[in-house]
Design an enzyme around this catalytic site. Sequence first.
Site, mmCIF file in Angstrom:
data_model
loop_
_atom_site.group_PDB
_atom_site.id
_atom_site.type_symbol
_atom_site.label_atom_id
_atom_site.label_comp_id
_atom_site.label_asym_id
_atom_site.label_seq_id
_atom_site.Cartn_x
_atom_site.Cartn_y
_atom_site.Cartn_z
ATOM 1 N N ASN A 130 -5.422 38.380 48.368
ATOM 2 C CA ASN A 130 -4.278 38.615 47.303
ATOM 3 C C ASN A 130 -2.962 38.193 48.081
ATOM 4 O O ASN A 130 -1.768 38.675 47.687
ATOM 5 C CB ASN A 130 -4.286 40.041 47.163
ATOM 6 C CG ASN A 130 -5.479 40.616 46.055
ATOM 7 O OD1 ASN A 130 -5.453 39.849 44.901
ATOM 8 N ND2 ASN A 130 -6.077 41.388 46.259
ATOM 9 N N ARG A 183 10.806 56.176 37.356
ATOM 10 C CA ARG A 183 10.061 55.973 38.581
ATOM 11 C C ARG A 183 11.073 56.237 39.674
ATOM 12 O O ARG A 183 12.211 55.652 39.536
ATOM 13 C CB ARG A 183 9.116 54.604 38.442
ATOM 14 C CG ARG A 183 8.281 54.717 37.665
ATOM 15 C CD ARG A 183 7.037 55.548 37.783
ATOM 16 N NE ARG A 183 6.038 55.255 36.879
ATOM 17 C CZ ARG A 183 5.858 55.733 35.440
ATOM 18 N NH1 ARG A 183 6.826 56.704 35.171
ATOM 19 N NH2 ARG A 183 4.692 55.739 34.756
ATOM 20 N N SER A 233 -0.582 56.357 48.760
ATOM 21 C CA SER A 233 0.357 56.231 47.261
ATOM 22 C C SER A 233 0.474 57.576 46.785
ATOM 23 O O SER A 233 -0.447 58.496 46.865
ATOM 24 C CB SER A 233 -0.624 55.299 46.498
ATOM 25 O OG SER A 233 0.027 55.233 45.146
ATOM 26 N N LYS A 257 -7.598 56.267 47.749
ATOM 27 C CA LYS A 257 -6.381 56.666 48.712
ATOM 28 C C LYS A 257 -6.756 57.966 49.186
ATOM 29 O O LYS A 257 -6.504 58.258 50.321
ATOM 30 C CB LYS A 257 -4.973 56.480 48.129
ATOM 31 C CG LYS A 257 -4.743 54.963 47.793
ATOM 32 C CD LYS A 257 -4.314 54.195 49.031
ATOM 33 C CE LYS A 257 -3.809 52.928 48.827
ATOM 34 N NZ LYS A 257 -3.570 51.872 50.028
ATOM 35 N N ASN A 312 7.521 53.758 44.298
ATOM 36 C CA ASN A 312 7.388 52.307 43.706
ATOM 37 C C ASN A 312 8.226 51.279 44.445
ATOM 38 O O ASN A 312 9.398 51.123 44.389
ATOM 39 C CB ASN A 312 7.809 52.306 42.226
ATOM 40 C CG ASN A 312 7.108 53.185 41.290
ATOM 41 O OD1 ASN A 312 6.769 54.270 41.607
ATOM 42 N ND2 ASN A 312 6.556 52.660 40.473
ATOM 43 N N TYR A 342 -8.393 53.877 41.962
ATOM 44 C CA TYR A 342 -7.370 53.390 42.952
ATOM 45 C C TYR A 342 -6.797 54.725 43.423
ATOM 46 O O TYR A 342 -6.861 54.780 44.968
ATOM 47 C CB TYR A 342 -6.014 52.604 42.543
ATOM 48 C CG TYR A 342 -5.162 52.501 43.223
ATOM 49 C CD1 TYR A 342 -3.869 53.237 43.225
ATOM 50 C CD2 TYR A 342 -5.115 51.817 44.588
ATOM 51 C CE1 TYR A 342 -2.857 53.015 44.079
ATOM 52 C CE2 TYR A 342 -4.189 51.247 45.374
ATOM 53 C CZ TYR A 342 -2.956 52.147 45.346
ATOM 54 O OH TYR A 342 -2.150 51.987 46.267
HETATM 55 C C1 WQD Z 1 6.761 51.098 36.422
HETATM 56 C C2 WQD Z 1 7.362 51.434 35.086
HETATM 57 C C3 WQD Z 1 5.719 51.206 33.270
HETATM 58 C C4 WQD Z 1 5.475 46.800 33.636
HETATM 59 C C5 WQD Z 1 2.030 51.305 40.075
HETATM 60 C C6 WQD Z 1 0.727 51.950 40.457
HETATM 61 C C7 WQD Z 1 1.114 52.846 41.629
HETATM 62 C C8 WQD Z 1 1.990 52.017 42.793
HETATM 63 C C9 WQD Z 1 3.313 51.397 42.060
HETATM 64 C C10 WQD Z 1 0.362 51.265 44.538
HETATM 65 C C11 WQD Z 1 6.740 52.089 34.206
HETATM 66 C C12 WQD Z 1 6.989 50.104 32.996
HETATM 67 C C13 WQD Z 1 5.907 48.169 33.628
HETATM 68 C C14 WQD Z 1 5.731 46.245 32.492
HETATM 69 C C15 WQD Z 1 7.060 48.223 31.680
HETATM 70 N N1 WQD Z 1 1.207 51.035 43.345
HETATM 71 N N2 WQD Z 1 6.740 48.807 32.929
HETATM 72 N N3 WQD Z 1 6.587 46.645 31.625
HETATM 73 O O1 WQD Z 1 2.909 52.240 36.839
HETATM 74 O O2 WQD Z 1 4.827 53.345 38.251
HETATM 75 O O3 WQD Z 1 2.846 52.457 39.657
HETATM 76 O O4 WQD Z 1 2.632 50.724 40.808
HETATM 77 O O5 WQD Z 1 0.495 52.168 45.145
HETATM 78 O O6 WQD Z 1 -0.100 53.201 42.230
HETATM 79 O O7 WQD Z 1 0.294 52.964 39.658
HETATM 80 O O8 WQD Z 1 4.362 50.866 38.521
HETATM 81 O O9 WQD Z 1 5.583 48.778 38.070
HETATM 82 O O10 WQD Z 1 3.473 49.087 36.676
HETATM 83 O O11 WQD Z 1 5.492 50.498 36.220
HETATM 84 O O12 WQD Z 1 7.601 48.660 30.775
HETATM 85 O O13 WQD Z 1 5.345 45.038 32.321
HETATM 86 O O14 WQD Z 1 7.748 50.208 34.391
HETATM 87 O O15 WQD Z 1 5.508 51.676 32.016
HETATM 88 O O16 WQD Z 1 7.355 52.880 33.370
HETATM 89 P P1 WQD Z 1 4.071 52.283 38.206
HETATM 90 P P2 WQD Z 1 4.817 49.606 37.506
#
Ligand code: WQD
Length: 339
Positions: free
Chosen positions: A35, A230, A124, A152, A178, A148
């Site tokens: 990746n 977040r 995480s 962890k 995040n 996932y």
């Molecule tokens: C953030 C916000 C979405 C994409 C994930 C993993 C977590 C960690 C971090 C590894 C949310 C919104 C997102 C999009 C959107 N990874 N969003 N449109 O889900 O908080 O966490 O990444 O450790 O384990 O779960 O991060 O960036 O996907 O989402 O509206 O196209 O952005 O709904 O509110 P998330 P994310």
Amino acid sequence: MKILVTGGTGYIGSHFVVVAQQAGMDVVIVDSLENSSAKVVDAIESITGIRPYFYKGIDHDIGLLNGIFSNHKFDAVVHFAGYKSVAESTREPMKYYRNNVGGTAVLMEVMRNHNVTNFVFSSSATIYGFPQFNPYTESHPISPFNVYGHSKAMVETMMQSQCGAVPEWSAIALRYFNPVGAHPGGDLGEDPKGIPNNLMPYLTKVAVGALPELGIFGNNYDTVDGTGVRDYIHVMDLAEGHLKALEWVNSHRGFTAVNLGAGYGYSVLQIVEAFERVNGVKVPYSFKPRRAGDLPAYWADASTAERVLDWKVSRSLDDMVRDSWTWQSRHPNGYGDDS
Ligand code: WQD
């Protein structure tokens, strides 16, 4: 200090390698490149002037790991390598358990055999699961609801067991929230393969014209503007937090877990607004249905990191969106630009 960095060509790992080299550490990277791109090693060298040792391989290749540990006397291991897609982990659980858990078990066994007792692990906040209270403290119940997150949590359990069995061991689990942003120089950044799952890389692909618009998953949450909230943390702040964690493992014994977050949250719309304001670039978006598995709002209680590691974030939301854009605008195709 000589350290092994697994996953060192990945997004967070590569930023950590830069700050570790700039702190005078001798860095060896092992990465499968499943990746990430080998061009990250060139990018690291272009920033620090020091080319890290690089071995291509996977954690559960015990022969490769024994060879690396026989060639290098490590003071510590910083372990980033692992698959990290929540959605994929649900579809392919055994791929995640074999790599994230099995691979780490092999790594820890090889460490034991070579008497390397200092371990920093990329964990995480996902392991907390549905928030029973917010912000999450390190004492929040561990109740992941996806594979996932389970992977962890299982590694953290292995770390506790190993430290219990071998008192000389020192192991710290860093529970990320995040991570976003990029090294300010613009030549190191997040480069997910395919369509990004996470907000910021998706947003920057829209801004650079590689994707038509950002879909915002839900605008009727009970938050400041209805969109998800977040705890975003600049990847350089996160990398520096790992340097502090290395100081901790070098001066303590036993297991501990620490949240690495800002201690406050931003909504999706606040991220979009900041990105447009700071960079002068429009980000077309539309509201979509909520994404399955998403939580409305959560962020870190960051007080343990400040107390135990003498660390807290120093970079702002403006820094995050500026540095993300510097990277993406200079490298619209990520590391593929250089191919
Ligand atoms: C953030 C916000 C979405 C994409 C994930 C993993 C977590 C960690 C971090 C590894 C949310 C919104 C997102 C999009 C959107 N990874 N969003 N449109 O889900 O908080 O966490 O990444 O450790 O384990 O779960 O991060 O960036 O996907 O989402 O509206 O196209 O952005 O709904 O509110 P998330 P994310």
